[in-house]
Design a protein around this motif. Sequence first.
Motif, PDB file in Angstrom:
ATOM      1  N   LEU A  45       0.820  -1.207   0.000  1.00  0.00           N
ATOM      2  CA  LEU A  45       0.000   0.000   0.000  1.00  0.00           C
ATOM      3  C   LEU A  45       0.856   1.259   0.000  1.00  0.00           C
ATOM      4  N   GLU A  46       1.839   1.281   0.878  1.00  0.00           N
ATOM      5  CA  GLU A  46       2.684   2.475   0.990  1.00  0.00           C
ATOM      6  C   GLU A  46       3.527   2.671  -0.264  1.00  0.00           C
ATOM      7  N   ARG A  47       4.006   1.582  -0.853  1.00  0.00           N
ATOM      8  CA  ARG A  47       4.770   1.695  -2.089  1.00  0.00           C
ATOM      9  C   ARG A  47       3.901   2.241  -3.222  1.00  0.00           C
ATOM     10  N   THR A  48       2.693   1.711  -3.339  1.00  0.00           N
ATOM     11  CA  THR A  48       1.770   2.191  -4.365  1.00  0.00           C
ATOM     12  C   THR A  48       1.440   3.658  -4.159  1.00  0.00           C
ATOM     13  N   ALA A  49       1.171   4.039  -2.917  1.00  0.00           N
ATOM     14  CA  ALA A  49       0.827   5.436  -2.631  1.00  0.00           C
ATOM     15  C   ALA A  49       1.962   6.369  -3.019  1.00  0.00           C
ATOM     16  N   LYS A  50       3.168   6.011  -2.663  1.00  0.00           N
ATOM     17  CA  LYS A  50       4.327   6.859  -2.962  1.00  0.00           C
ATOM     18  C   LYS A  50       4.551   6.971  -4.468  1.00  0.00           C
ATOM     19  N   GLU A  51       4.516   5.836  -5.163  1.00  0.00           N
ATOM     20  CA  GLU A  51       4.803   5.838  -6.598  1.00  0.00           C
ATOM     21  C   GLU A  51       3.719   6.562  -7.392  1.00  0.00           C
ATOM     22  N   LEU A  52       2.454   6.297  -7.090  1.00  0.00           N
ATOM     23  CA  LEU A  52       1.382   6.907  -7.871  1.00  0.00           C
ATOM     24  C   LEU A  52       1.228   8.391  -7.562  1.00  0.00           C
ATOM     25  N   THR A  53       1.482   8.783  -6.327  1.00  0.00           N
ATOM     26  CA  THR A  53       1.431  10.213  -6.007  1.00  0.00           C
ATOM     27  C   THR A  53       2.492  10.975  -6.798  1.00  0.00           C
ATOM     28  N   ALA A  54       3.693  10.420  -6.867  1.00  0.00           N
ATOM     29  CA  ALA A  54       4.751  11.065  -7.647  1.00  0.00           C
ATOM     30  C   ALA A  54       4.400  11.091  -9.133  1.00  0.00           C
ATOM     31  N   GLU A  55       3.838   9.993  -9.619  1.00  0.00           N
ATOM     32  CA  GLU A  55       3.532   9.881 -11.049  1.00  0.00           C
ATOM     33  C   GLU A  55       2.439  10.851 -11.489  1.00  0.00           C
ATOM     34  N   HIS A  56       1.481  11.117 -10.611  1.00  0.00           N
ATOM     35  CA  HIS A  56       0.320  11.917 -11.015  1.00  0.00           C
ATOM     36  C   HIS A  56       0.254  13.275 -10.321  1.00  0.00           C
ATOM     37  N   ALA A  57       1.366  13.702  -9.776  1.00  0.00           N
ATOM     38  CA  ALA A  57       1.397  14.991  -9.080  1.00  0.00           C
ATOM     39  C   ALA A  57       1.018  16.138 -10.007  1.00  0.00           C
ATOM     40  N   ALA A  58       1.441  16.076 -11.251  1.00  0.00           N
ATOM     41  CA  ALA A  58       1.149  17.170 -12.186  1.00  0.00           C
ATOM     42  C   ALA A  58      -0.341  17.332 -12.430  1.00  0.00           C
ATOM     43  N   ALA A  59      -1.068  16.225 -12.336  1.00  0.00           N
ATOM     44  CA  ALA A  59      -2.522  16.276 -12.526  1.00  0.00           C
ATOM     45  C   ALA A  59      -3.250  16.663 -11.243  1.00  0.00           C
TER      46      ALA A  59
END
Length: 263
Positions: A45-59
């Motif tokens: 969960l924490e890995r997914t949260a960190k990776e997806l937050t970084a990936e979609h920060a621009a949106a």
Amino acid sequence: MATPETQRRIVVVSGGGTGIGRAVCAAFAAEGAEVVALGRRAEPLERTAKELTAEHAAAGGSVRALTADLTEPAEAERVRDDLRAAYGRVDVVVNNAGGNVLVGAPEGAADGLAGAAWHWTGNFRSNVLTAVLLTEALRDLLAAPGGRVVLLSSIAAYRGSGAGSYAGAKAALHPYMYDLAADLGPRGVTVNTVAPGYIAETEFFGPDGVADARRRMLVEQAMNRRAGAPADVAETVRWLASPAAGHVTGQIIQVNGGAEKGR
């Protein structure tokens, strides 16, 4: 007073750390939603949260991890209290948590009446209670109108799963969905179910995945002769949660490439 942060859609995804759940989290984060990924295991969960937050920060999208065992009423209540305090409402609930307890079970675990009781109870808790307890906990927080509830079923609900308990558990979600859709419909909340077929790149078949021969068989059952991907399911969920699907409720959408029942 509402802030710009709280105006983003609040999307809750159970089983959000891997596979289909992760793809659903990604689809909503790409739209700029605040996604809360739920699950029993903190690390994915924490890995997914960190990776997806970084990936979609621009949106403007983000994913937050919240660990919980949704087979327990007290844990579902804890999630409800957390979300109420943090956001005051929930726009979308995606009930993705589940799996087949027979996959990877020790040899002999399902033998005899004790074994039957174990896997029927286990699959009911994993696939039905997780959805029912989370949804019931959050129903009063659902945005009205405009709230969305999506349940994840399976092609197994239509054609069986070998031992019966997984298919039976997934099939139990269907009448629950019909009753819930009728109950929440006057509030402008829709409730639908997505029933995937064979989806590759998930943990469903255990750490070793599916054997090559079975994979070929499953792919051949699909009319388009390919395996499903988590994104196929996620995009269907995303559409059901969109304004475009506002008049779609009480429906089961199969995502299986046209795989024939019972083959």
